[in-house]
Design a protein around this motif. Structure first.
Motif, short mmCIF file in Angstrom:
data_model
loop_
_atom_site.label_atom_id
_atom_site.label_comp_id
_atom_site.label_asym_id
_atom_site.label_seq_id
_atom_site.Cartn_x
_atom_site.Cartn_y
_atom_site.Cartn_z
N PHE A 54 0.83 -1.21 0.00
CA PHE A 54 0.00 0.00 0.00
C PHE A 54 0.87 1.26 0.00
N ARG A 55 2.02 1.16 0.66
CA ARG A 55 2.89 2.35 0.72
C ARG A 55 3.59 2.57 -0.62
N GLU A 56 3.78 1.48 -1.36
CA GLU A 56 4.58 1.52 -2.58
C GLU A 56 3.79 1.99 -3.80
N LYS A 57 2.55 1.44 -3.97
CA LYS A 57 1.83 1.73 -5.23
C LYS A 57 0.34 1.45 -5.11
N VAL A 58 -0.41 1.83 -6.14
CA VAL A 58 -1.82 1.44 -6.20
C VAL A 58 -1.83 0.00 -6.70
N LEU A 89 -7.46 -2.15 6.49
CA LEU A 89 -6.00 -2.06 6.65
C LEU A 89 -5.44 -0.98 5.73
N ALA A 90 -5.94 -0.94 4.50
CA ALA A 90 -5.44 0.05 3.54
C ALA A 90 -5.73 1.47 4.03
N ARG A 91 -6.91 1.67 4.57
CA ARG A 91 -7.25 3.01 5.07
C ARG A 91 -6.39 3.40 6.26
N LYS A 111 -7.23 -1.52 -5.29
CA LYS A 111 -8.45 -2.03 -5.92
C LYS A 111 -8.67 -3.41 -5.28
N ILE A 112 -9.86 -3.66 -4.75
CA ILE A 112 -10.13 -4.97 -4.13
C ILE A 112 -11.20 -5.69 -4.95
N ARG A 113 -10.89 -6.93 -5.34
CA ARG A 113 -11.86 -7.71 -6.14
C ARG A 113 -12.11 -9.05 -5.47
N ILE A 114 -13.40 -9.40 -5.39
CA ILE A 114 -13.75 -10.73 -4.86
C ILE A 114 -14.18 -11.59 -6.05
#
Ligand SMILES: Cc1cc2nc3c(=O)[nH]c(=O)nc-3n(C[C@H](O)[C@H](O)[C@H](O)COP(=O)(O)OP(=O)(O)OC[C@H]3O[C@@H](n4cnc5c(N)ncnc54)[C@H](O)[C@@H]3O)c2cc1C
Length: 390
Positions: free
Chosen positions: A160-164, A186-188, A196-199
């Motif tokens: 998360f610190r490195e990139k999208v 966690l990201a927030r 981007k989160i995908r299920i």
């Protein structure tokens, strides 16, 4: 291999020996009462691959940084040894039920008089090609054992610190929903780039659950931008791609495998009678249907009188009966039947201090549902952590 194996019976012939395989949710009360077995002159050995046992109900919350790892675990080794039992950090790989010996990965042999399995379950990784080298699997995490979620959280914070990045959760059940919701949290909290989160939910997300639950989760996840793909099953998972059976593929940076669980493979390799799910087939006394000196509880059993969902609730309810029956078997007293009890309270932690609660036909969501879960879970783990201090 057998020739190399040392038999670790000690003064086994004189003292009856209880061997506990795994220190999971169904063995907690037996572990708490090891002192009573020892007082009666029985030897107790607990074999488990980890010094600690992590409470799965709080696992997704640990992933989301609501709980510290120490807050959700039980110090199995400390409890066992302080109460007079023997703790062996190892993994049982097979038992010989006729000779009554348990064999471990470290090639040790443990003769037993009575044995109980609480070896849990695992997430099948069939869609991850076996030929992949270990370095190419470094960003693919099963949601069990719970310890892996701790490792996953550390890696995710770095990402998360490195990139999208794109985080994929393969599977469409409750653990998938809880993991996706807590990755979002966690990201927030990390204050890096939002992912981007995908299920990947197969054909229908939360298919076993009523619409009232499904729609609530859809609504929460829609607001957060979590995408739920219901276009069919995932065929192949690699470090960079998720490929569906239809051939359609998606880029990914990190993958959680949350495809439901299967009981430990121990019973198949040991030639023990199993249920259709390959769990240890047990009768109403949580006792093997073929070997009366073998018992079991939790996700690893197939309860013949009534197949049970693989949820911690049943493992927890089995505790007092397992304790009674293990002691009764050693003492030569009658066994007690296990009654699975009424429908259970189910609460999902969706991250962001939001939950969904279901009891019978009653469903509600939001902060209150999370607070109820948080209260129950903290109370549960505190009760067992208190034994560590005795
Ligand atoms: C992400 C997630 C969230 C969940 N949340 C909930 C929830 O909120 N509520 C709920 O009711 N259920 C929940 N579940 C389901 C719950 O995890 C299981 O039903 C529960 O863990 C079963 O307990 P168990 O003791 O049988 O197995 P486990 O918790 O898996 O424990 C098994 C133990 O056996 C040990 N072991 C494994 N193999 C061996 C071996 N070969 N030799 C010796 N020891 C071994 C392991 O180290 C482990 O300590 C969740 C599951 C997941 C994956």
């Amino acid at each position: 291999m057998n020739a190399k194996i040392n038999a670790l019976g000690g003064n086994h012939r004189m003292r009856k020996h209880l061997v506990l395989v795994g220190g999971g949710h169904a063995h907690m009360v037996t572990l708490e009462n090891i002192g009573r077995f020892v007082e009666k002159g029985y030897k107790v050995t607990v074999i488990a691959p980890s010094f600690h046992h992590y409470y799965s109900g709080m696992g997704p919350g640990m992933l989301g940084n609501t709980y510290a790892p120490e807050a959700i675990r039980f110090d199995t080794k400390h409890v066992v040894t302080s109460l007079g039992g023997i703790f062996v950090k190892d993994r049982v790989v097979r038992i010989d039920p006729d000779k009554k010996i348990a064999y471990t990965q470290a090639e040790k042999a443990f003769p037993y008089d009575v044995l109980s399995f609480n070896a849990g379950s695992y997430v099948p990784m069939d869609s991850v090609p076996e030929a992949l080298e270990n370095k190419d699997k470094e960003n693919i995490f099963p949601v069990k054992p719970i310890e892996r979620l701790m490792e996953a959280a550390e890696k995710l914070k770095g990402l998360f610190r490195e990139k999208v990045c794109t985080i994929s959760v393969v599977g469409g059940g409750p653990s998938s929903a809880e993991v996706a919701g807590n990755v979002w949290q966690l990201a927030r909290l990390t204050k890096g780039h939002l992912p981007k989160i995908r299920i990947f939910a197969g054909k229908k997300f939360m298919a076993r659950f009523p619409e009232s639950i499904r729609q609530r989760i859809f609504s929460v996840f829609h607001t957060r931008g979590i995408e739920i793909i219901q276009e069919g099953y995932v065929k192949t998972v690699t470090r960079e791609r998720i490929i569906l059976e239809s051939g359609k593929s998606f880029d990914t940076d990190f993958v959680f495998m949350a495809l439901g669980v299967k009981p430990s493979t121990l019973f198949e390799v040991s030639g023990l009678p199993m249920g259709p799910d390959k769990g240890l087939r047990v009768n109403q006394y949580l006792q093997s249907v073929a070997y009366p000196d073998i018992f079991g509880g939790g996700d690893c059993i197939y309860f013949e009188p009534q197949p049970l969902d693989k949820v911690g609730v049943y493992a927890v309810r089995e505790n007092p009966v397992l304790l009674h029956n293990l002691m009764a078997k050693l003492d030569g007293r009658p066994l007690e039947p296990f009654d699975p009890g009424p429908d259970y309270l189910l609460i999902f932690n969706l991250g962001g201090k939001t939950g969904i609660l279901r009891k019978n036909k009653w469903v509600f969501g939001g902060r209150l549902a999370f607070m109820v879960k948080d209260y129950i879970d903290r109370k549960f783990i505190r009760r067992f952590q208190a034994i560590e201090k005795n």
